[in-house]
Design an enzyme around this catalytic site. Structure first.
Site, PDB file in Angstrom:
ATOM      1  N   ASN A  69       7.907 -13.185  -9.432  1.00 32.07           N
ATOM      2  CA  ASN A  69       9.110 -12.330  -9.482  1.00 32.07           C
ATOM      3  C   ASN A  69       8.598 -10.906  -8.969  1.00 32.07           C
ATOM      4  O   ASN A  69       9.607  -9.992  -8.884  1.00 32.07           O
ATOM      5  CB  ASN A  69      10.181 -12.605 -10.514  1.00 32.07           C
ATOM      6  CG  ASN A  69      10.795 -13.936 -10.414  1.00 32.07           C
ATOM      7  OD1 ASN A  69      11.275 -14.233  -9.499  1.00 32.07           O
ATOM      8  ND2 ASN A  69      10.677 -14.438 -11.634  1.00 32.07           N
ATOM      9  N   ARG A  93      25.259 -35.738  -8.876  1.00 35.09           N
ATOM     10  CA  ARG A  93      24.461 -35.212 -10.015  1.00 35.09           C
ATOM     11  C   ARG A  93      23.155 -35.419  -9.416  1.00 35.09           C
ATOM     12  O   ARG A  93      22.075 -35.522 -10.332  1.00 35.09           O
ATOM     13  CB  ARG A  93      24.489 -36.224 -11.245  1.00 35.09           C
ATOM     14  CG  ARG A  93      25.997 -36.229 -11.684  1.00 35.09           C
ATOM     15  CD  ARG A  93      25.934 -36.668 -13.322  1.00 35.09           C
ATOM     16  NE  ARG A  93      27.166 -36.545 -13.785  1.00 35.09           N
ATOM     17  CZ  ARG A  93      28.491 -37.322 -13.620  1.00 35.09           C
ATOM     18  NH1 ARG A  93      28.378 -38.440 -12.838  1.00 35.09           N
ATOM     19  NH2 ARG A  93      29.599 -37.046 -14.295  1.00 35.09           N
ATOM     20  N   ARG A 144       4.927 -18.058 -14.708  1.00 35.43           N
ATOM     21  CA  ARG A 144       5.700 -18.324 -13.409  1.00 35.43           C
ATOM     22  C   ARG A 144       6.560 -17.085 -13.225  1.00 35.43           C
ATOM     23  O   ARG A 144       6.976 -16.673 -11.930  1.00 35.43           O
ATOM     24  CB  ARG A 144       6.527 -19.427 -13.467  1.00 35.43           C
ATOM     25  CG  ARG A 144       7.115 -19.674 -11.770  1.00 35.43           C
ATOM     26  CD  ARG A 144       7.958 -21.161 -11.859  1.00 35.43           C
ATOM     27  NE  ARG A 144       8.391 -20.986 -10.529  1.00 35.43           N
ATOM     28  CZ  ARG A 144       9.324 -22.276  -9.986  1.00 35.43           C
ATOM     29  NH1 ARG A 144       9.154 -23.441 -10.866  1.00 35.43           N
ATOM     30  NH2 ARG A 144       9.462 -22.084  -8.703  1.00 35.43           N
ATOM     31  N   GLU A 178       5.623 -11.902   0.919  1.00 38.57           N
ATOM     32  CA  GLU A 178       5.306 -13.009  -0.225  1.00 38.57           C
ATOM     33  C   GLU A 178       3.770 -13.423  -0.193  1.00 38.57           C
ATOM     34  O   GLU A 178       3.527 -13.485  -1.422  1.00 38.57           O
ATOM     35  CB  GLU A 178       6.156 -14.432  -0.054  1.00 38.57           C
ATOM     36  CG  GLU A 178       7.806 -14.073  -0.037  1.00 38.57           C
ATOM     37  CD  GLU A 178       8.341 -13.900  -1.497  1.00 38.57           C
ATOM     38  OE1 GLU A 178       7.492 -13.777  -2.300  1.00 38.57           O
ATOM     39  OE2 GLU A 178       9.481 -13.638  -1.484  1.00 38.57           O
ATOM     40  N   HIS A 223      14.788 -10.508   3.602  1.00 34.45           N
ATOM     41  CA  HIS A 223      14.288 -10.700   2.179  1.00 34.45           C
ATOM     42  C   HIS A 223      12.910 -10.211   2.156  1.00 34.45           C
ATOM     43  O   HIS A 223      12.440  -9.529   1.111  1.00 34.45           O
ATOM     44  CB  HIS A 223      14.337 -12.346   2.109  1.00 34.45           C
ATOM     45  CG  HIS A 223      13.545 -12.681   0.701  1.00 34.45           C
ATOM     46  ND1 HIS A 223      14.035 -12.328  -0.172  1.00 34.45           N
ATOM     47  CD2 HIS A 223      12.277 -13.265   0.559  1.00 34.45           C
ATOM     48  CE1 HIS A 223      13.210 -12.719  -1.364  1.00 34.45           C
ATOM     49  NE2 HIS A 223      12.295 -13.305  -0.813  1.00 34.45           N
ATOM     50  N   HIS A 232      15.890  -8.063  -4.847  1.00 31.80           N
ATOM     51  CA  HIS A 232      17.195  -8.563  -4.701  1.00 31.80           C
ATOM     52  C   HIS A 232      18.447  -7.563  -5.079  1.00 31.80           C
ATOM     53  O   HIS A 232      19.371  -7.770  -4.418  1.00 31.80           O
ATOM     54  CB  HIS A 232      17.259  -9.701  -5.829  1.00 31.80           C
ATOM     55  CG  HIS A 232      16.167 -10.767  -5.544  1.00 31.80           C
ATOM     56  ND1 HIS A 232      16.145 -11.847  -6.570  1.00 31.80           N
ATOM     57  CD2 HIS A 232      15.742 -11.314  -4.394  1.00 31.80           C
ATOM     58  CE1 HIS A 232      15.528 -13.022  -5.777  1.00 31.80           C
ATOM     59  NE2 HIS A 232      15.279 -12.490  -4.743  1.00 31.80           N
ATOM     60  N   LYS A 263       0.790 -20.148  -5.467  1.00 31.53           N
ATOM     61  CA  LYS A 263       1.899 -20.781  -5.963  1.00 31.53           C
ATOM     62  C   LYS A 263       1.881 -22.124  -6.500  1.00 31.53           C
ATOM     63  O   LYS A 263       2.336 -22.298  -7.890  1.00 31.53           O
ATOM     64  CB  LYS A 263       3.053 -20.994  -4.849  1.00 31.53           C
ATOM     65  CG  LYS A 263       4.602 -21.330  -5.080  1.00 31.53           C
ATOM     66  CD  LYS A 263       5.169 -20.107  -5.826  1.00 31.53           C
ATOM     67  CE  LYS A 263       6.759 -20.752  -5.991  1.00 31.53           C
ATOM     68  NZ  LYS A 263       7.516 -20.556  -4.947  1.00 31.53           N
ATOM     69  N   LYS A 294      12.746 -24.236  -7.415  1.00 35.20           N
ATOM     70  CA  LYS A 294      14.019 -23.441  -7.639  1.00 35.20           C
ATOM     71  C   LYS A 294      14.711 -23.333  -6.458  1.00 35.20           C
ATOM     72  O   LYS A 294      14.096 -23.184  -5.204  1.00 35.20           O
ATOM     73  CB  LYS A 294      13.320 -22.377  -7.842  1.00 35.20           C
ATOM     74  CG  LYS A 294      12.648 -22.031  -9.365  1.00 35.20           C
ATOM     75  CD  LYS A 294      12.264 -20.678  -9.378  1.00 35.20           C
ATOM     76  CE  LYS A 294      12.969 -19.395  -9.445  1.00 35.20           C
ATOM     77  NZ  LYS A 294      12.261 -18.116  -9.743  1.00 35.20           N
ATOM     78  N   HIS A 345      10.740  -8.730  -6.884  1.00 37.30           N
ATOM     79  CA  HIS A 345      11.938  -9.375  -6.472  1.00 37.30           C
ATOM     80  C   HIS A 345      13.091  -8.827  -7.286  1.00 37.30           C
ATOM     81  O   HIS A 345      14.341  -8.891  -6.758  1.00 37.30           O
ATOM     82  CB  HIS A 345      11.907 -10.754  -6.967  1.00 37.30           C
ATOM     83  CG  HIS A 345      11.130 -11.695  -5.715  1.00 37.30           C
ATOM     84  ND1 HIS A 345       9.786 -11.195  -5.322  1.00 37.30           N
ATOM     85  CD2 HIS A 345      11.540 -12.510  -4.837  1.00 37.30           C
ATOM     86  CE1 HIS A 345       9.360 -12.164  -4.326  1.00 37.30           C
ATOM     87  NE2 HIS A 345      10.309 -13.091  -4.042  1.00 37.30           N
ATOM     88  N   GLU A 360       9.632 -21.770 -15.367  1.00 36.80           N
ATOM     89  CA  GLU A 360       9.682 -20.146 -15.621  1.00 36.80           C
ATOM     90  C   GLU A 360       9.786 -19.823 -17.023  1.00 36.80           C
ATOM     91  O   GLU A 360      10.739 -19.046 -17.326  1.00 36.80           O
ATOM     92  CB  GLU A 360      10.720 -19.576 -14.807  1.00 36.80           C
ATOM     93  CG  GLU A 360      10.257 -18.209 -14.149  1.00 36.80           C
ATOM     94  CD  GLU A 360      11.294 -17.730 -13.104  1.00 36.80           C
ATOM     95  OE1 GLU A 360      11.565 -16.420 -13.306  1.00 36.80           O
ATOM     96  OE2 GLU A 360      11.507 -18.552 -12.326  1.00 36.80           O
TER      97      GLU A 360
END
Length: 364
Positions: free
Chosen positions: A247, A123, A243, A187, A267, A254, A229, A145, A250, A239
């Site tokens: 993306n 956990r 935030r 990025e 990437h 992606h 960032k 993230k 992306h 997000e």
């Protein structure tokens, strides 16, 4: 910390944590007693090549701790539930418990995989990100993230699991292959495009120095880019709003990575092509001028980043975008540049507009 040039930027999230820039791998062990709870057992998750380069330096400072290494193969495909299960079995074999500290030593894949493992093992256990690539240092190690992939899409299974700290040693960039540098540059340029027009100009004027790996210029690049960032994450850790701007490129990128099964496109290359597709879409919607679209494309070209991906099926790529995590109520949520240094969250892009943007980058 002995280095006279190290800096600390604090992420002002629900639980604040520091991003250290310009520290050394050898000094991390001396920092650990400053953590709120005592550290006794450490799991270092990394690739063998990264361990060969930097494992010895990191271990120099960890002599007071019980340390075990969990080695995973390289590649985006390793961000899987199968690999997560194997890590869990290995960790239990080493006697890991809820007090164990996980150190993610590597680039974006390791940061995501080790971070997700830390978020779900018993956990949740403590995590320190030690990014060794440009992409990880300016982007993926910051913000909490973490995720693994699913056949339906990239990073579908994930969590928010902020690290105790981000520990950045700039010297790890010295041996980085240029293909890996490109991942981080994509990025960093994205950060400039959404929030820092001065940084965008820096990238335009420092092409030769960056390509020649001028240490001072690289330090400035990493510091300014990671600061973007940190600032955005500090305003919106989960997000829910701003935030989402991170993306940019992306949703397209992606989809391309997933469609190509993470082979033949890195990437950073996916993000670069995604930025161009988003710029074309923004141009069609009147958010950005044709001259600004060309300026973006030229900057990416200057660093050897791709701006086109011939031979792909636009309908298949559009279908891949259906699984994007940002979508809401069946609507595709896209981040689009609004000039240089600003971006918007667009909720009204039609499939025809998106297909037209794909056609732009497929036709070149």
């Amino acid at each position: 910390m002995n280095s006279p040039e190290w800096q600390k930027i604090e992420v002002l999230a629900d639980r604040k944590y520091p991003v250290y820039l310009g520290t050394s791998l050898e000094e991390l062990g001396a920092y650990l007693p400053a953590l709120p709870e005592k550290v006794e057992h450490i799991l270092i998750i990394s690739h063998q090549k990264v361990l060969d380069l930097y494992g010895g330096r990191l271990m120099k400072g960890l002599g007071d701790y019980r340390v075990n290494l969990l080695v995973v193969p390289a590649g985006e495909a390793e961000k899987s539930l199968e690999r997560l299960s194997q890590l869990t079995t290995a960790a239990l074999g080493y006697g890991a418990d809820r007090k164990t500290l996980v150190i993610a030593l590597g680039g974006g894949v390791i940061g995501d995989l080790a971070g997700f493992f830390a978020s779900v093992f018993m956990r949740g256990v403590r995590l320190i990100q030690v990014p060794t690539t440009l992409l990880a240092q300016v982007d993926s190690s910051i913000g909490g993230k973490v995720a693994v992939n699913h056949p339906a899409g990239k990073n579908i299974l994930g969590a928010f699991h902020p690290p105790q700290a981000v520990w950045t040693d700039f010297t790890t960039l010295e041996s980085l292959p240029w293909l890996e540098v490109e991942n981080g540059l994509a990025e960093s340029i994205k950060h400039a495009l959404i929030a820092d027009p001065g940084l965008f100009n820096f990238f335009e004027t420092q092409v030769d120095s960056i390509k020649q790996r001028d240490p001072l210029i690289w330090r400035t690049m990493v510091t300014r880019s990671s600061s973007v960032k940190v600032k955005i994450v500090s305003q919106d850790e989960r997000e829910q709003g701003i935030r989402g701007l991170l993306n940019l490129g992306h949703s397209f990128g992606h989809a391309l990575e997933t469609e190509m099964n993470y082979r033949g496109v890195t990437h950073g290359q996916g993000v670069s092509i995604g930025i161009v597709a988003a710029a074309h879409l923004a141009g069609a919607k009147g958010f950005i001028s044709l001259a600004e679209v060309e300026r973006i494309k030229q900057l990416l070209r200057n660093y050897g980043l791709p701006i086109a991906i011939p031979g792909q099926n636009p309908q298949a790529l559009l279908q891949r975008m259906q699984a994007d995590k940002k979508n809401q109520g069946g609507r595709k949520i896209l981040i689009l540049p609004q000039g240089i240094g600003n971006a918007v969250i667009s909720q009204d892009c039609t499939d025809n507009e998106i297909l037209a943007a794909w056609q732009q980058v497929i036709s070149g």
